[in-house]
Design a protein around this motif. Structure first.
Motif, PDB file in Angstrom:
ATOM      1  N   TYR A  32      18.096 -54.369   1.608  1.00 42.32           N
ATOM      2  CA  TYR A  32      18.771 -54.500   0.327  1.00 42.32           C
ATOM      3  C   TYR A  32      18.441 -55.795  -0.409  1.00 42.32           C
ATOM      4  CZ  TYR A  32      21.637 -50.383   0.910  1.00 42.32           C
ATOM      5  OH  TYR A  32      22.057 -49.077   1.024  1.00 42.32           O
ATOM      6  N   THR A  33      18.531 -55.711  -1.703  1.00 37.57           N
ATOM      7  CA  THR A  33      18.555 -56.869  -2.578  1.00 37.57           C
ATOM      8  C   THR A  33      20.010 -57.245  -2.827  1.00 37.57           C
ATOM      9  OG1 THR A  33      16.477 -56.394  -3.713  1.00 37.57           O
ATOM     10  CG2 THR A  33      18.124 -57.655  -4.948  1.00 37.57           C
ATOM     11  N   ILE A  34      20.293 -58.529  -2.725  1.00 41.44           N
ATOM     12  CA  ILE A  34      21.645 -59.028  -2.998  1.00 41.44           C
ATOM     13  C   ILE A  34      21.587 -59.913  -4.234  1.00 41.44           C
ATOM     14  CG2 ILE A  34      23.616 -60.310  -2.123  1.00 41.44           C
ATOM     15  CD1 ILE A  34      23.026 -57.735  -0.568  1.00 41.44           C
ATOM     16  N   GLY A  35      22.519 -59.681  -5.115  1.00 47.22           N
ATOM     17  CA  GLY A  35      22.579 -60.473  -6.344  1.00 47.22           C
ATOM     18  C   GLY A  35      23.927 -61.137  -6.504  1.00 47.22           C
ATOM     19  N   SER A  54      15.706 -60.667  -2.393  1.00 49.98           N
ATOM     20  CA  SER A  54      15.330 -59.463  -1.675  1.00 49.98           C
ATOM     21  C   SER A  54      15.316 -59.769  -0.187  1.00 49.98           C
ATOM     22  CB  SER A  54      13.940 -58.994  -2.106  1.00 49.98           C
ATOM     23  OG  SER A  54      13.455 -58.026  -1.210  1.00 49.98           O
ATOM     24  N   ASN A  55      16.079 -59.014   0.583  1.00 50.32           N
ATOM     25  CA  ASN A  55      16.045 -59.179   2.035  1.00 50.32           C
ATOM     26  C   ASN A  55      14.833 -58.479   2.648  1.00 50.32           C
ATOM     27  OD1 ASN A  55      18.364 -60.766   2.368  1.00 50.32           O
ATOM     28  ND2 ASN A  55      19.666 -58.960   2.198  1.00 50.32           N
ATOM     29  N   THR A 102      19.466 -51.195  -3.684  1.00 50.73           N
ATOM     30  CA  THR A 102      18.418 -50.682  -2.804  1.00 50.73           C
ATOM     31  C   THR A 102      17.026 -50.978  -3.341  1.00 50.73           C
ATOM     32  OG1 THR A 102      18.525 -48.534  -3.914  1.00 50.73           O
ATOM     33  CG2 THR A 102      19.885 -48.825  -1.949  1.00 50.73           C
ATOM     34  N   VAL A 103      16.948 -51.510  -4.559  1.00 45.62           N
ATOM     35  CA  VAL A 103      15.649 -51.767  -5.165  1.00 45.62           C
ATOM     36  C   VAL A 103      15.567 -53.219  -5.614  1.00 45.62           C
ATOM     37  CG1 VAL A 103      15.350 -49.394  -5.942  1.00 45.62           C
ATOM     38  CG2 VAL A 103      16.449 -51.058  -7.448  1.00 45.62           C
ATOM     39  N   CYS A 108      17.039 -59.274 -12.641  1.00 50.19           N
ATOM     40  CA  CYS A 108      18.252 -59.368 -11.823  1.00 50.19           C
ATOM     41  C   CYS A 108      19.418 -58.991 -12.726  1.00 50.19           C
ATOM     42  CB  CYS A 108      18.381 -60.797 -11.280  1.00 50.19           C
ATOM     43  SG  CYS A 108      19.856 -61.101 -10.270  1.00 50.19           S
ATOM     44  N   GLN A 109      19.677 -57.706 -12.830  1.00 48.63           N
ATOM     45  CA  GLN A 109      20.670 -57.219 -13.779  1.00 48.63           C
ATOM     46  C   GLN A 109      21.599 -56.216 -13.120  1.00 48.63           C
ATOM     47  OE1 GLN A 109      18.223 -55.816 -17.048  1.00 48.63           O
ATOM     48  NE2 GLN A 109      18.476 -57.760 -18.146  1.00 48.63           N
ATOM     49  N   THR A 110      22.782 -56.103 -13.666  1.00 49.26           N
ATOM     50  CA  THR A 110      23.845 -55.328 -13.029  1.00 49.26           C
ATOM     51  C   THR A 110      23.492 -53.863 -12.808  1.00 49.26           C
ATOM     52  OG1 THR A 110      24.832 -54.942 -15.203  1.00 49.26           O
ATOM     53  CG2 THR A 110      25.701 -56.795 -13.930  1.00 49.26           C
TER      54      THR A 110
END
Length: 126
Positions: A32-35, A54-55, A102-103, A108-110
């Protein structure tokens, strides 16, 4: 059940520092990508995140207003993403949310993020 739990917020004087944490469970962290996003008092949540990581491959992005002051990092052993905030300014006052996607989006947007935490309050006094 997917859970994202933010912590580390508080009341800090301008010029100080904070480290916010986002503990993630219920999903495969490394996929996952974490924002991090924020919502200032009386305003809507900002569409542009303050930072994303991005993990999968460690890529990071930062919002223009926070570059040089915010540093995002990820600990896959703890399933936790951190954001270090230095030289805090009164305009950083907001509820800070972390979210999972997941992408790795073009920005980096909501709209890329489907799972959200409840937020942690950061208040900066001048």
């Amino acid at each position: 059940e997917v859970q994202l739990v933010e912590s580390g917020g508080g009341l800090v004087q301008a010029g100080g520092s904070l480290r916010l944490s986002c503990a993630v469970s219920g999903l495969t962290f490394r996929d996952y990508t974490i924002g991090w996003f924020r919502q200032a008092p009386g305003k809507e949540r900002e569409r542009e995140g303050v930072s994303c990581i991005s993990n999968v491959d460690g890529r990071t992005k930062y919002g223009d207003s926070v570059k040089g002051r915010f540093t995002i990092s990820s600990d896959s052993d703890k399933n936790t993403v951190y954001i270090q905030i230095n030289n805090l300014k009164p305009e950083d006052t907001a509820v800070y949310y972390c979210a999972a996607a997941t992408v790795w989006g073009r920005r980096c947007q909501t709209e890329y993020f489907g799972f959200w935490g409840q937020g942690t309050q950061v208040t900066i006094s001048s």
